[in-house]
Scaffold this motif. Sequence first.
Motif, mmCIF file in Angstrom:
data_model
loop_
_atom_site.group_PDB
_atom_site.id
_atom_site.type_symbol
_atom_site.label_atom_id
_atom_site.label_comp_id
_atom_site.label_asym_id
_atom_site.label_seq_id
_atom_site.Cartn_x
_atom_site.Cartn_y
_atom_site.Cartn_z
ATOM 1 N N GLU A 1 -12.475 -5.277 50.329
ATOM 2 C CA GLU A 1 -11.877 -4.151 51.022
ATOM 3 C C GLU A 1 -11.228 -3.189 50.025
ATOM 4 O O GLU A 1 -10.874 -3.569 48.904
ATOM 5 N N ARG A 2 -11.091 -1.947 50.457
ATOM 6 C CA ARG A 2 -10.427 -0.964 49.630
ATOM 7 C C ARG A 2 -8.954 -1.338 49.494
ATOM 8 O O ARG A 2 -8.315 -1.722 50.476
ATOM 9 N N GLU A 3 -8.433 -1.220 48.276
ATOM 10 C CA GLU A 3 -7.048 -1.604 48.043
ATOM 11 C C GLU A 3 -6.297 -0.516 47.295
ATOM 12 O O GLU A 3 -6.882 0.257 46.528
ATOM 13 N N LEU A 4 -4.992 -0.497 47.525
ATOM 14 C CA LEU A 4 -4.144 0.466 46.857
ATOM 15 C C LEU A 4 -3.971 0.099 45.384
ATOM 16 O O LEU A 4 -3.762 -1.072 45.054
ATOM 17 N N VAL A 5 -4.057 1.121 44.526
ATOM 18 C CA VAL A 5 -3.821 0.915 43.100
ATOM 19 C C VAL A 5 -2.466 1.518 42.697
ATOM 20 O O VAL A 5 -1.633 0.838 42.105
ATOM 21 N N ALA A 6 -2.274 2.783 43.036
ATOM 22 C CA ALA A 6 -1.036 3.458 42.648
ATOM 23 C C ALA A 6 -0.875 4.716 43.480
ATOM 24 O O ALA A 6 -1.866 5.297 43.933
ATOM 25 N N THR A 7 0.381 5.123 43.677
ATOM 26 C CA THR A 7 0.661 6.363 44.376
ATOM 27 C C THR A 7 1.733 7.140 43.625
ATOM 28 O O THR A 7 2.526 6.567 42.869
ATOM 29 N N ILE A 8 1.751 8.460 43.869
ATOM 30 C CA ILE A 8 2.787 9.312 43.316
ATOM 31 C C ILE A 8 3.163 10.333 44.379
ATOM 32 O O ILE A 8 2.287 10.922 45.022
ATOM 33 N N THR A 9 4.469 10.522 44.575
ATOM 34 C CA THR A 9 4.923 11.445 45.597
ATOM 35 C C THR A 9 5.118 12.841 45.015
ATOM 36 O O THR A 9 5.043 13.050 43.800
ATOM 37 N N ARG A 10 5.406 13.767 45.911
ATOM 38 C CA ARG A 10 5.680 15.140 45.505
ATOM 39 C C ARG A 10 6.820 15.180 44.497
ATOM 40 O O ARG A 10 6.833 16.018 43.582
ATOM 41 N N ASN A 11 7.784 14.282 44.646
ATOM 42 C CA ASN A 11 8.948 14.253 43.767
ATOM 43 C C ASN A 11 8.731 13.408 42.516
ATOM 44 O O ASN A 11 9.659 13.250 41.724
ATOM 45 N N GLY A 12 7.545 12.872 42.372
ATOM 46 C CA GLY A 12 7.230 12.127 41.164
ATOM 47 C C GLY A 12 7.507 10.639 41.235
ATOM 48 O O GLY A 12 7.365 9.931 40.234
ATOM 49 N N ARG A 13 7.879 10.147 42.405
ATOM 50 C CA ARG A 13 8.115 8.720 42.549
ATOM 51 C C ARG A 13 6.775 7.989 42.535
ATOM 52 O O ARG A 13 5.839 8.384 43.226
ATOM 53 N N THR A 14 6.703 6.927 41.778
ATOM 54 C CA THR A 14 5.455 6.191 41.635
ATOM 55 C C THR A 14 5.557 4.785 42.205
ATOM 56 O O THR A 14 6.645 4.210 42.309
#
Length: 119
Positions: free
Chosen positions: A44-57
């Motif tokens: 299944e597809r899995e999350l690797v990384a995210t970044i928000t508008r404010n730069g939170r990772t």
Amino acid sequence: QVQVVESGGGLVQPGGSLRVSCAASGIVFSINVVGWYRQAPGKERELVATITRNGRTNYADSVKGRFTIARDNAKNTVYLQMNSLKPEDTAVYYCRADYVLNDNSGHCWGQGTQVTVSS
């Protein structure tokens, strides 16, 4: 409204590095979060990384310390720098942008870019 296009995948040896890019277009100011996901064959597809508008990772445990997500606002691009790559990192990597426009939330996916880690 919002479109994303990935680039930069390829073949790399174990222990090597690769950087993939996600370029956004359209109403980019509406984007709140950009994420990288991956899908290996038969999984299944899995999350690797995210970044928000404010730069939170945020990172999946499996990539912490090896992968870095970053954004270049001037280029409307989010990068995923992948170091110390392992064969188990082999997958199609997808970019996803989550946005809010006119009080309606939505998201879009890119077409994906193949990353293969093999000797």
